[in-house]
Design a protein around this motif. Structure first.
Motif, PDB file in Angstrom:
ATOM      1  N   GLU A   4      36.249  64.483  68.341  1.00 46.28           N
ATOM      2  CA  GLU A   4      37.306  63.828  67.559  1.00 46.28           C
ATOM      3  C   GLU A   4      37.957  62.711  68.347  1.00 46.28           C
ATOM      4  OE1 GLU A   4      40.368  66.312  66.221  1.00 46.28           O
ATOM      5  OE2 GLU A   4      39.223  67.194  64.572  1.00 46.28           O
ATOM      6  N   TRP A   5      38.264  62.993  69.613  1.00 45.37           N
ATOM      7  CA  TRP A   5      38.942  61.961  70.406  1.00 45.37           C
ATOM      8  C   TRP A   5      38.029  60.796  70.741  1.00 45.37           C
ATOM      9  CZ3 TRP A   5      43.805  61.022  70.624  1.00 45.37           C
ATOM     10  CH2 TRP A   5      44.699  62.058  70.361  1.00 45.37           C
ATOM     11  N   ILE A   6      36.702  61.084  70.863  1.00 45.80           N
ATOM     12  CA  ILE A   6      35.782  59.961  71.097  1.00 45.80           C
ATOM     13  C   ILE A   6      35.778  59.035  69.889  1.00 45.80           C
ATOM     14  CG2 ILE A   6      33.339  59.375  71.366  1.00 45.80           C
ATOM     15  CD1 ILE A   6      33.028  61.886  73.018  1.00 45.80           C
ATOM     16  N   VAL A   7      35.689  59.646  68.678  1.00 43.56           N
ATOM     17  CA  VAL A   7      35.692  58.835  67.456  1.00 43.56           C
ATOM     18  C   VAL A   7      37.003  58.055  67.344  1.00 43.56           C
ATOM     19  CG1 VAL A   7      35.691  58.976  64.947  1.00 43.56           C
ATOM     20  CG2 VAL A   7      34.111  60.343  66.249  1.00 43.56           C
ATOM     21  N   LEU A   8      38.118  58.724  67.670  1.00 44.57           N
ATOM     22  CA  LEU A   8      39.410  58.041  67.566  1.00 44.57           C
ATOM     23  C   LEU A   8      39.541  56.915  68.581  1.00 44.57           C
ATOM     24  CD1 LEU A   8      42.018  60.776  66.811  1.00 44.57           C
ATOM     25  CD2 LEU A   8      41.362  58.832  65.441  1.00 44.57           C
ATOM     26  N   LEU A   9      38.931  57.110  69.772  1.00 40.57           N
ATOM     27  CA  LEU A   9      38.985  56.040  70.775  1.00 40.57           C
ATOM     28  C   LEU A   9      38.296  54.782  70.253  1.00 40.57           C
ATOM     29  CD1 LEU A   9      39.658  55.326  73.756  1.00 40.57           C
ATOM     30  CD2 LEU A   9      37.324  55.979  74.270  1.00 40.57           C
ATOM     31  N   ILE A  11      32.510  46.031  65.217  1.00 38.61           N
ATOM     32  CA  ILE A  11      31.392  46.786  65.778  1.00 38.61           C
ATOM     33  C   ILE A  11      31.889  48.090  66.379  1.00 38.61           C
ATOM     34  CG2 ILE A  11      29.722  46.755  67.661  1.00 38.61           C
ATOM     35  CD1 ILE A  11      29.233  43.876  67.014  1.00 38.61           C
ATOM     36  N   SER A  12      33.102  48.059  66.975  1.00 43.16           N
ATOM     37  CA  SER A  12      33.659  49.292  67.547  1.00 43.16           C
ATOM     38  C   SER A  12      33.996  50.305  66.453  1.00 43.16           C
ATOM     39  CB  SER A  12      34.895  48.929  68.360  1.00 43.16           C
ATOM     40  OG  SER A  12      35.485  50.069  68.854  1.00 43.16           O
ATOM     41  N   ILE A  13      34.573  49.817  65.331  1.00 40.82           N
ATOM     42  CA  ILE A  13      34.886  50.741  64.232  1.00 40.82           C
ATOM     43  C   ILE A  13      33.612  51.349  63.652  1.00 40.82           C
ATOM     44  CG2 ILE A  13      35.874  50.888  61.925  1.00 40.82           C
ATOM     45  CD1 ILE A  13      37.840  48.789  62.689  1.00 40.82           C
ATOM     46  N   LEU A  14      32.574  50.505  63.481  1.00 42.50           N
ATOM     47  CA  LEU A  14      31.313  51.014  62.929  1.00 42.50           C
ATOM     48  C   LEU A  14      30.657  51.999  63.897  1.00 42.50           C
ATOM     49  CD1 LEU A  14      29.838  47.767  61.403  1.00 42.50           C
ATOM     50  CD2 LEU A  14      30.710  49.694  60.177  1.00 42.50           C
ATOM     51  N   ALA A  15      30.800  51.758  65.215  1.00 43.42           N
ATOM     52  CA  ALA A  15      30.265  52.702  66.191  1.00 43.42           C
ATOM     53  C   ALA A  15      31.017  54.028  66.123  1.00 43.42           C
ATOM     54  CB  ALA A  15      30.339  52.113  67.593  1.00 43.42           C
ATOM     55  N   GLY A  16      32.341  53.967  65.853  1.00 42.62           N
ATOM     56  CA  GLY A  16      33.099  55.196  65.661  1.00 42.62           C
ATOM     57  C   GLY A  16      32.597  55.985  64.464  1.00 42.62           C
ATOM     58  N   GLY A  17      32.302  55.289  63.369  1.00 40.13           N
ATOM     59  CA  GLY A  17      31.757  55.965  62.191  1.00 40.13           C
ATOM     60  C   GLY A  17      30.398  56.576  62.475  1.00 40.13           C
ATOM     61  N   ILE A  49      23.665  51.720  61.458  1.00 35.93           N
ATOM     62  CA  ILE A  49      22.960  50.933  62.489  1.00 35.93           C
ATOM     63  C   ILE A  49      22.631  49.548  61.952  1.00 35.93           C
ATOM     64  CG2 ILE A  49      20.883  50.827  63.894  1.00 35.93           C
ATOM     65  CD1 ILE A  49      20.837  53.779  63.990  1.00 35.93           C
ATOM     66  N   LEU A  50      22.148  49.506  60.690  1.00 40.07           N
ATOM     67  CA  LEU A  50      21.839  48.207  60.078  1.00 40.07           C
ATOM     68  C   LEU A  50      23.078  47.341  59.975  1.00 40.07           C
ATOM     69  CD1 LEU A  50      19.346  48.884  57.179  1.00 40.07           C
ATOM     70  CD2 LEU A  50      19.023  47.487  59.173  1.00 40.07           C
ATOM     71  N   ALA A  51      24.217  47.966  59.603  1.00 40.31           N
ATOM     72  CA  ALA A  51      25.452  47.195  59.476  1.00 40.31           C
ATOM     73  C   ALA A  51      25.883  46.641  60.826  1.00 40.31           C
ATOM     74  CB  ALA A  51      26.553  48.065  58.879  1.00 40.31           C
ATOM     75  N   ILE A  52      25.749  47.444  61.905  1.00 38.30           N
ATOM     76  CA  ILE A  52      26.132  46.970  63.235  1.00 38.30           C
ATOM     77  C   ILE A  52      25.264  45.787  63.633  1.00 38.30           C
ATOM     78  CG2 ILE A  52      26.122  47.563  65.677  1.00 38.30           C
ATOM     79  CD1 ILE A  52      26.962  50.350  64.911  1.00 38.30           C
ATOM     80  N   ILE A  53      23.929  45.906  63.420  1.00 37.41           N
ATOM     81  CA  ILE A  53      23.036  44.801  63.795  1.00 37.41           C
ATOM     82  C   ILE A  53      23.354  43.563  62.975  1.00 37.41           C
ATOM     83  CG2 ILE A  53      20.632  44.048  63.802  1.00 37.41           C
ATOM     84  CD1 ILE A  53      19.863  46.906  64.383  1.00 37.41           C
ATOM     85  N   PHE A  54      23.599  43.757  61.668  1.00 40.45           N
ATOM     86  CA  PHE A  54      23.842  42.604  60.799  1.00 40.45           C
ATOM     87  C   PHE A  54      25.128  41.879  61.178  1.00 40.45           C
ATOM     88  CE2 PHE A  54      25.216  40.586  56.862  1.00 40.45           C
ATOM     89  CZ  PHE A  54      24.077  39.893  56.558  1.00 40.45           C
ATOM     90  N   VAL A  55      26.194  42.644  61.416  1.00 39.71           N
ATOM     91  CA  VAL A  55      27.463  42.016  61.793  1.00 39.71           C
ATOM     92  C   VAL A  55      27.341  41.329  63.144  1.00 39.71           C
ATOM     93  CG1 VAL A  55      29.837  42.525  62.451  1.00 39.71           C
ATOM     94  CG2 VAL A  55      28.897  43.498  60.404  1.00 39.71           C
ATOM     95  N   PHE A  56      26.630  41.977  64.077  1.00 40.13           N
ATOM     96  CA  PHE A  56      26.474  41.384  65.400  1.00 40.13           C
ATOM     97  C   PHE A  56      25.684  40.091  65.342  1.00 40.13           C
ATOM     98  CE2 PHE A  56      24.609  41.373  69.731  1.00 40.13           C
ATOM     99  CZ  PHE A  56      25.796  41.316  70.409  1.00 40.13           C
ATOM    100  N   LEU A  57      24.737  39.995  64.367  1.00 42.97           N
ATOM    101  CA  LEU A  57      23.976  38.755  64.259  1.00 42.97           C
ATOM    102  C   LEU A  57      24.738  37.680  63.500  1.00 42.97           C
ATOM    103  CD1 LEU A  57      20.320  39.836  63.523  1.00 42.97           C
ATOM    104  CD2 LEU A  57      21.226  38.823  65.563  1.00 42.97           C
ATOM    105  N   THR A  58      25.431  38.051  62.424  1.00 43.92           N
ATOM    106  CA  THR A  58      25.913  37.017  61.512  1.00 43.92           C
ATOM    107  C   THR A  58      27.337  36.545  61.782  1.00 43.92           C
ATOM    108  OG1 THR A  58      26.637  38.662  59.943  1.00 43.92           O
ATOM    109  CG2 THR A  58      24.449  37.751  59.657  1.00 43.92           C
ATOM    110  N   ALA A  59      28.201  37.366  62.376  1.00 47.89           N
ATOM    111  CA  ALA A  59      29.590  36.939  62.533  1.00 47.89           C
ATOM    112  C   ALA A  59      29.743  35.748  63.489  1.00 47.89           C
ATOM    113  CB  ALA A  59      30.449  38.117  62.979  1.00 47.89           C
TER     114      ALA A  59
END
Lengths: 94, 134
Positions: free
Chosen positions: B8-13, B51-57, B73-83
């Motif tokens: 829980e605390w890892i996700v919250l971090l 990307i940090s919020i998506l990694a928490g999810g 994972i797809l969302a993280i890659i897509f945001v990291f490429l397109t933003a």
């Protein structure tokens, strides 16, 4: 505790979305408005992620991909409109 | 909930650090004087925060359900490429559309380079047109 902190994170993200909405309305130029729209859509993606964690369901994760793709395509189209005045060009170079 | 307190605390971090970064970027969007500085604040911080919020999810669904969520994972890659591409496009189109820099900015190197390049190209084109005319 866990859920309270999740709801607090959602509240802070919505505050940041409202600030981007202020910049979208007030923005001095069109590029400011494009930037604010981009930031708003990324904050909404974060809100949806935290909502799907708080409700413990995976059904909202499609929304993340959908809003991300729509935001990127909208940003590209609006930037091309600001730069050239048209979105789809009909004339060839030669 | 049968979830461990540590996870829980890892996700919250992850989630709270991403939220703090998004909030800082919105402060930058509110306070900075210019399109270019606002794009500096907005794109960098929003990208890393999201990307940090998506990694928490991703960590939540991995620890809670034992599921590796491919969509996240797809969302993280897509945001990291397109933003970053979107931020670059915004600043480029603003500069080409002639948006002025703020009054406190010191130097506009891209405009100097563009003018020099335009002058060289203009000279070449004029010479070529003279050659074709003669």
């Amino acid at each position: 505790m866990f859920h309270n902190l999740l709801y607090m994170a959602m509240f802070l993200l919505s505050v940041s979305t409202l600030v981007a909405l202020y910049r979208l309305i007030k923005g001095a130029t069109a590029s400011d408005r494009i930037l604010a729209l981009d930031a708003m859509s990324y904050n909404i993606i974060g809100i949806v992620t935290i909502l799907s964690i708080a409700l413990n369901t995976q059904n909202y994760l499609d929304v993340i991909l959908l809003i991300g793709i729509l935001a990127f395509l909208g940003t590209v189209a609006l930037c091309k409109y600001v730069e050239r005045g048209v979105v789809i060009e009909h004339e060839r170079d030669n | 909930m049968n979830m461990n307190v540590i996870t829980e605390w890892i996700v919250l971090l992850f989630i709270l650090s991403g939220t703090a970064l998004s909030l800082f970027s919105s402060i930058g969007l509110l306070r900075l004087p210019d399109v270019y500085t606002r794009s500096h604040a907005s794109t960098k911080t929003t990208t890393i925060g999201l990307i940090s919020i998506l990694a928490g999810g991703f960590a939540f669904f991995l620890f809670e359900d034992g599921v590796i969520s491919v969509r996240l994972i797809l969302a993280i890659i897509f945001v990291f490429l397109t933003a970053p591409v979107a931020g670059h496009l915004t600043a480029r189109s603003a500069h080409r559309a002639g948006v002025q820099l703020a009054d406190i900015s010191v130097k506009d190197e891209l405009r100097e380079d563009l003018e020099k390049h335009r002058k060289e190209m203009g000279g070449k084109e004029a010479a070529e047109s003279k050659e074709t005319q003669s």
